[in-house]
Write an enzyme that holds these catalytic residues in place. Structure first.
Site, short mmCIF file in Angstrom:
data_model
loop_
_atom_site.label_atom_id
_atom_site.label_comp_id
_atom_site.label_asym_id
_atom_site.label_seq_id
_atom_site.Cartn_x
_atom_site.Cartn_y
_atom_site.Cartn_z
CG MET A 1 -1.88 -1.21 1.26
SD MET A 1 -2.84 -1.46 -0.26
CE MET A 1 -4.11 -0.23 -0.03
CG ASN B 1 -0.13 -2.77 -7.96
OD1 ASN B 1 -0.06 -3.38 -6.88
ND2 ASN B 1 -1.00 -1.80 -8.15
CG HIS C 1 -6.06 -1.11 -8.95
ND1 HIS C 1 -5.69 -0.26 -7.93
CD2 HIS C 1 -7.28 -0.69 -9.37
CE1 HIS C 1 -6.64 0.64 -7.75
NE2 HIS C 1 -7.62 0.41 -8.62
C1 GRF Z 1 -6.03 -6.69 -2.87
O1 GRF Z 1 -7.39 -6.41 -3.03
C2 GRF Z 1 -5.20 -6.02 -3.94
O2 GRF Z 1 -5.89 -5.86 -5.15
C3 GRF Z 1 -4.94 -4.68 -3.33
O3 GRF Z 1 -4.76 -4.92 -1.95
C4 GRF Z 1 -5.45 -6.11 -1.59
C5 GRF Z 1 -4.43 -6.99 -0.95
O4 GRF Z 1 -4.97 -8.13 -0.36
N1 GRF Z 1 -3.82 -4.04 -3.97
P1 GRF Z 1 -4.02 -9.28 0.18
O5 GRF Z 1 -3.05 -8.64 1.16
O6 GRF Z 1 -3.30 -9.89 -0.98
O7 GRF Z 1 -4.94 -10.23 0.86
#
Ligand code: GRF
Length: 239
Positions: free
Chosen positions: A135, A155, A157
């Site tokens: 993030m 990445n 998204h």
């Molecule tokens: C996912 O929804 C991804 O698309 C976004 O952050 C979330 C991460 O989830 N970038 P996780 O940590 O892989 O469970």
């Protein structure tokens, strides 16, 4: 054993996408040797998933670094090879209108954190860095030191880009009243969620859906899409 690419992952949270990649690699569905998992905070629960899978982990504590720079901006010491003017011109993350001080503090604090990431990442000589729920935006300082010859940062998204960039793709999709949601895998460029698209999956949003069910539908597709896109990349590298 067949040839594999070397990849590393960066995470911030629970790491369910990371788990999907670990599982796909363990089951031989992707030709990937996952050599590190890095996090921007020590609480990222995905670090445990990595440790369970025997993958090396590290943390670069972004919050601490950013706090330090805000507290004592004059004492902040950016990396030796950091050129503020160059990075300011290249980046598309913060508009110049945000003000000089804010922009400079942002770029300097990120370069300090990104140098710490690079110090852990570069010795692994990876073909690919995958952002799996990482993030933090990455500045040209980091991107240029990974993408030497081609795009090498991917990445995932939680929306059908270019719609709904930013941190809450499923929430934004749901609140807008969309009847279709989805997820996107793309290469990372100098903007936020603007890089070349590698793959997308879509799902319908029905009458009874809630934000929770939308997120669940989306994540389940993410776990399929990400390994597929990583394997497409690996196939091109391995020939
Ligand atoms: C996912 O929804 C991804 O698309 C976004 O952050 C979330 C991460 O989830 N970038 P996780 O940590 O892989 O469970």
């Amino acid at each position: 054993m067949g040839r594999k690419i070397r990849a590393g992952a960066l995470i911030s949270g629970g790491g369910t996408n990371l788990q999907a990649i670990i599982d796909a690699a363990a089951q031989g569905r992707i030709d990937v040797d996952l050599v590190f998992v890095g996090a921007d905070n020590p609480e990222a629960r995905g670090l445990e998933r990595a440790a369970r899978a025997g993958v090396e982990t590290f943390v670069v504590d972004y919050k601490a670094i950013i706090g330090q720079v805000k507290k004592a901006p004059d004492k902040a010491s950016p990396p030796d090879d950091f050129n503020l003017d160059e990075i300011r011109k290249k980046q598309h993350l913060i508009p110049e209108s945000a003000g000089r001080q804010k922009l400079e503090q942002f770029l300097i604090s990120r370069a300090i954190a990104e140098r710490a990431l690079l110090d852990r990442i570069l010795p692994h000589r990876v073909d690919l860095v995958v952002l799996a729920g990482f993030m933090r935006t990455l500045t040209p300082y980091f991107i240029d030191r990974i993408n030497i010859d081609q795009h090498r940062i991917m990445n995932i998204h939680p929306a059908l880009l270019p719609a709904f960039p930013g941190t809450d793709g499923y929430g934004d999709t749901f609140r807008y009243g969309c009847r279709v949601g989805g997820c996107t895998v793309h290469f990372v460029d100098y903007g936020e969620d603007t890089g070349p698209i590698l793959g997308q999956r879509a799902f319908t949003i029905d009458e009874g859906d809630t934000l929770e069910t939308v997120k669940k539908k989306g994540l389940e597709l993410e776990w399929e899409l990400y390994p597929d896109c990583i394997q497409d990349f690996a196939s091109k590298i391995l020939g």
